[in-house]
Structures are given as C-alpha cells and as structure tokens.
Design a protein around this motif. Structure first.
Motif: not given
Length: 262
Positions: A227-256
């Motif tokens: 092992v020549v070099e090791a570094a911590p995994r970089p933090p995930r960016e541009d994450r979007r958290v959606v609270t599902d109020t009944g439209e979660g499936g549609k929001v996910l489909a639109d995102f994809l």
C-alpha cells in the motif's frame, strides 16, 4: 472423516475503515468470522454428519483478535480450533497467508491425516478469491474450487460448479482442497449449548516456529504488493434529502430522468 476448514477474521464492512502503516486497522469489537467461511464450516459439518463419524478442525491466521473466528466455528459445531499468531505474520499477502496455512495444515495432517481442506470462496475484506488456489498449490493437493454442491464417496470428492451458461461436475481423489460458494448450503445458527461451550473450549495457539515457517518469508517483508498511500474517503457532496410525504417515488423518478438514469 477428518476435515479442516480455514476461517478468517474480517472487519465489519459497514463500519468506517482506516489504515495503520498501510494495513487495515482491526479491533476485536469491529469484526467477525468472514461470512463466506460459514458456508465452508457448514459443508464440513454436513459431510461429517453424513459419514456418521469424524472431526472438523477450524484454522485461522492473524493477530490476537483473530481467535474470534475459530471460536465462531466452535459455536457452529467444529470440534477443534487452531490459531496461528505471530508478529512476523502481520502484513502478509495472499501468498504469505497461504504459506502459513499450508504449514499449519501439514502439521495437523502429519499428526492426524486429513481427508479434506475446505475454504470459503473469498474473504469479504479482499475479495481476491486467490487463497484456495494458492493454498492448494503450496500443499500439492488437487483443488476443486467454487463448489455449489459437494459430495464425498469412495475416497473421491465431487463438486458441481454453476457457471453462467453451464454446470460443471469435477472430481478429485482425497486428500483435496475444496472452496465452496454461498450457494452450497445455508449455514446453521449456533445453539446455546455450543455457544457456552465455545467460550471455554481450548484453542491451540501456534507460532511460526511451531509450524516451521521462517518469518522473513511471510508478512509485510515478503509481500508482493504494498500500500503506497491511503487517504480517508472524501465526504459525499451535492446530496439531496427528500422527506417523503407521499410524493417520494415521483421525486426519485424525476431525479433519475433528469440525469438520464432511467
């Protein structure tokens, strides 16, 4: 029938990983016996039970924490446990590990001839699937790898290997080495009696000197990879958290759809 099963202490894959001096940091409370090795233990137990007699040996190589792997094998029903532990083993690659395991297996085989060595198909911390072949080569035994089915009769081991477009049936005279996949069986759950017995069951501890292995030929000093070099995994960016109020499936489909992923 006498069967030896190799088992490995692997870190929890869901936990945060870190490195110390080029090696994965391991602690006793952050790991367990490699899940795919449970299939190997189960295969050995089923063969002994079918034969009506025999013993199952569990063998591991590693630091002090690795004893947890063979104790788990004892909980599942293995009869004997062996732990090869030595500071000079630290940092061993698959070839060094195979050399140590082979030497320990020869020690057992010389004292009590073995019919089979069974391994899991891979260790979940490395997923190389190289150990079974390297171990068989060091032992000079026939290898039957990636077995989805395993039977033993008349001094011959026979496996069925499931391929994407075919099934292969391969046989070899005993003694032989077999690696089994997670299709081979469904590992049993430890019962309370075996769990309690495993806590106090003796575990043979061997050093490299006990099995006749030169420390300079294994461990980090002899590893073919570094092992020549090791570094911590970089933090995930541009994450979007959606609270599902009944439209979660549609929001996910639109995102994809927006990103051409659907």
């Amino acid at each position: 029938m006498r069967i030896l099963v190799t088992v490995k202490f692997t870190p929890d894959l869901q936990s945060q990983r870190s490195f110390t001096d080029g090696s994965v940091t391991r602690t006793a409370d952050d790991g367990s016996m490699n899940e795919l090795d449970e299939n190997a233990v189960e295969a050995a137990l089923q063969l002994v039970e079918a034969a009506g007699e025999g013993e199952v040996y569990a063998l591991t190589v590693g630091g002090p924490d690795a004893v947890a792997a063979v104790r788990k094998a004892l909980q599942l029903g293995a009869h004997h446990a062996i732990h090869v532990t030595d500071e000079e083993v630290a940092g061993a690659d698959v070839f060094g590990t195979a050399k140590v395991l082979a030497a320990a297996i020869r020690k057992v085989h010389d004292e009590t001839p073995l019919d089979l060595v069974i391994t899991g198909m891979a260790a979940l911390d490395g997923l190389t699937s190289m150990l079974p072949t390297a171990l068989a080569a060091d032992l000079g035994w026939a290898q039957l790898t990636l077995a989805s089915e395993l039977t033993v009769a008349d001094g011959t081991a026979t496996i069925v290997r499931h391929m994407p477009d075919a099934h292969e049936t391969v046989s070899a005279a005993l003694p032989a080495l077999v690696s089994v996949t997670d299709e081979a069986n469904k590992p049993r759950y430890p019962n309370f009696k075996l769990i309690m017995a495993a806590r106090k069951a003796p575990v043979a501890q061997w050093s490299l000197a006990d099995i006749g292995v030169d420390g300079a030929s294994v461990g980090a000093i002899a590893a073919r990879t570094t092992v020549v070099e090791a570094a911590p995994r970089p933090p995930r960016e541009d994450r979007r958290v959606v609270t599902d109020t009944g439209e979660g499936g549609k929001v996910l489909a639109d995102f994809l759809i927006e990103r051409g992923l659907a």
